[in-house]
Scaffold this motif. Structure first.
Motif, PDB file in Angstrom:
ATOM      1  N   ALA A 149      18.368  90.599 -41.786  1.00  0.00           N
ATOM      2  CA  ALA A 149      19.201  91.526 -42.605  1.00  0.00           C
ATOM      3  C   ALA A 149      20.120  90.903 -43.869  1.00  0.00           C
ATOM      4  CB  ALA A 149      20.214  92.229 -41.503  1.00  0.00           C
ATOM      5  N   SER A 150      20.352  89.829 -43.656  1.00  0.00           N
ATOM      6  CA  SER A 150      21.382  89.143 -44.586  1.00  0.00           C
ATOM      7  C   SER A 150      20.445  87.987 -45.388  1.00  0.00           C
ATOM      8  CB  SER A 150      22.313  88.623 -43.896  1.00  0.00           C
ATOM      9  OG  SER A 150      22.179  87.726 -42.946  1.00  0.00           O
ATOM     10  N   HIS A 151      19.364  87.564 -45.010  1.00  0.00           N
ATOM     11  CA  HIS A 151      18.749  86.509 -45.800  1.00  0.00           C
ATOM     12  C   HIS A 151      17.140  87.094 -45.930  1.00  0.00           C
ATOM     13  CE1 HIS A 151      16.898  82.346 -46.138  1.00  0.00           C
ATOM     14  NE2 HIS A 151      17.710  82.295 -46.899  1.00  0.00           N
ATOM     15  N   VAL A 152      16.952  87.081 -47.418  1.00  0.00           N
ATOM     16  CA  VAL A 152      15.544  87.436 -47.854  1.00  0.00           C
ATOM     17  C   VAL A 152      15.021  86.263 -48.680  1.00  0.00           C
ATOM     18  CG1 VAL A 152      14.183  89.150 -49.059  1.00  0.00           C
ATOM     19  CG2 VAL A 152      16.273  89.836 -47.972  1.00  0.00           C
ATOM     20  N   LYS A 156      16.359  77.576 -45.069  1.00  0.00           N
ATOM     21  CA  LYS A 156      17.098  77.188 -44.016  1.00  0.00           C
ATOM     22  C   LYS A 156      18.581  77.798 -44.189  1.00  0.00           C
ATOM     23  CE  LYS A 156      15.900  72.907 -43.832  1.00  0.00           C
ATOM     24  NZ  LYS A 156      15.697  71.605 -43.238  1.00  0.00           N
ATOM     25  N   LYS A 157      19.011  78.360 -45.323  1.00  0.00           N
ATOM     26  CA  LYS A 157      20.140  78.686 -45.597  1.00  0.00           C
ATOM     27  C   LYS A 157      21.031  77.699 -45.933  1.00  0.00           C
ATOM     28  CE  LYS A 157      19.829  82.862 -42.538  1.00  0.00           C
ATOM     29  NZ  LYS A 157      20.092  83.634 -41.536  1.00  0.00           N
ATOM     30  N   GLN A 158      20.594  76.740 -46.375  1.00  0.00           N
ATOM     31  CA  GLN A 158      21.423  75.339 -46.871  1.00  0.00           C
ATOM     32  C   GLN A 158      21.919  75.457 -48.099  1.00  0.00           C
ATOM     33  OE1 GLN A 158      18.725  71.912 -45.671  1.00  0.00           O
ATOM     34  NE2 GLN A 158      20.549  70.984 -45.457  1.00  0.00           N
ATOM     35  N   PHE A 159      21.477  76.165 -49.051  1.00  0.00           N
ATOM     36  CA  PHE A 159      21.723  76.481 -50.357  1.00  0.00           C
ATOM     37  C   PHE A 159      20.930  77.850 -51.074  1.00  0.00           C
ATOM     38  CE2 PHE A 159      18.856  72.873 -50.288  1.00  0.00           C
ATOM     39  CZ  PHE A 159      17.925  73.320 -51.025  1.00  0.00           C
ATOM     40  N   PRO A 160      21.552  78.396 -51.810  1.00  0.00           N
ATOM     41  CA  PRO A 160      21.094  79.455 -52.487  1.00  0.00           C
ATOM     42  C   PRO A 160      19.796  79.040 -53.459  1.00  0.00           C
ATOM     43  CG  PRO A 160      22.772  79.148 -53.903  1.00  0.00           C
ATOM     44  CD  PRO A 160      22.913  78.146 -52.746  1.00  0.00           C
ATOM     45  N   LYS A 176      22.147  83.999 -54.347  1.00  0.00           N
ATOM     46  CA  LYS A 176      21.895  84.270 -52.906  1.00  0.00           C
ATOM     47  C   LYS A 176      20.498  84.720 -52.781  1.00  0.00           C
ATOM     48  CE  LYS A 176      26.679  84.686 -51.903  1.00  0.00           C
ATOM     49  NZ  LYS A 176      27.816  85.410 -51.198  1.00  0.00           N
ATOM     50  N   HIS A 177      19.921  84.521 -51.493  1.00  0.00           N
ATOM     51  CA  HIS A 177      18.819  85.041 -51.078  1.00  0.00           C
ATOM     52  C   HIS A 177      19.205  86.492 -50.475  1.00  0.00           C
ATOM     53  CE1 HIS A 177      17.955  80.809 -51.047  1.00  0.00           C
ATOM     54  NE2 HIS A 177      16.664  81.125 -51.128  1.00  0.00           N
ATOM     55  N   THR A 178      19.016  87.644 -51.356  1.00  0.00           N
ATOM     56  CA  THR A 178      19.393  88.930 -51.117  1.00  0.00           C
ATOM     57  C   THR A 178      18.031  89.614 -51.334  1.00  0.00           C
ATOM     58  OG1 THR A 178      20.288  89.612 -52.981  1.00  0.00           O
ATOM     59  CG2 THR A 178      21.840  88.548 -51.437  1.00  0.00           C
TER      60      THR A 178
END
Length: 146
Positions: free
Chosen positions: A27-30, A90-94, A120-122
């Motif tokens: 839902a929050s990371h694409v 891995k959501k470590q950085f955009p 951001k990965h949206t």
């Protein structure tokens, strides 16, 4: 062009990059596939007439973090600009894109250049990324041309 790999990053060619899996979105990371980030940047650079001279790509052993550098020649003058790239599943950085005459990309997460774009990965990242790259490349293009 500086791509430092001393923290476990492994050099990889672009064709191998295309074969790496991309995690499913949440839902929050694409996450965008690593090769898609490179392709979008290449396309934006090509639109402004930059020729790709050299490229280097690397990933962490699990393939979840990507690091890359591109060397470019302008059709308007005798100069070379650099582009640094990184992308994390891995959501470590955009999604990070560094552009300038000197670029430093290190797999310890150091990342430096004259201009840095962070996205951001949206769900909108794929739509917004080419325009953001163009916003930085166009002034470089115009300054070198005139």
């Amino acid at each position: 062009m500086t791509l430092m790999l001393h923290m476990g990053g492994e050099a990889i060619d672009f064709d191998e990059l295309r074969n790496l899996p991309t995690p499913d979105p949440t839902a929050s990371h694409v996450p965008l596939p690593h090769h898609s980030v490179v392709d979008m940047v290449r396309n934006a650079l090509g639109f402004f007439g930059h020729e790709l001279l050299e490229e280097h790509h690397a990933v962490t052993p699990d393939g979840m973090n990507y690091f890359g550098v591109l060397s470019l020649r302008s059709p308007y003058a005798d100069y070379t600009d650099m582009v640094g790239l990184r992308n994390s599943h891995k959501k470590q950085f955009p999604i990070d894109i560094a552009i300038g005459s000197r670029v430093f990309v290190y797999d310890n997460l150091a990342f430096h250049a004259d201009h840095v774009i962070r996205l951001k990965h949206t769900a909108n990242a794929k739509r917004d990324l080419p325009g953001l790259v163009s916003e930085v490349i166009e002034p470089l293009h115009l300054a070198r041309r005139g």
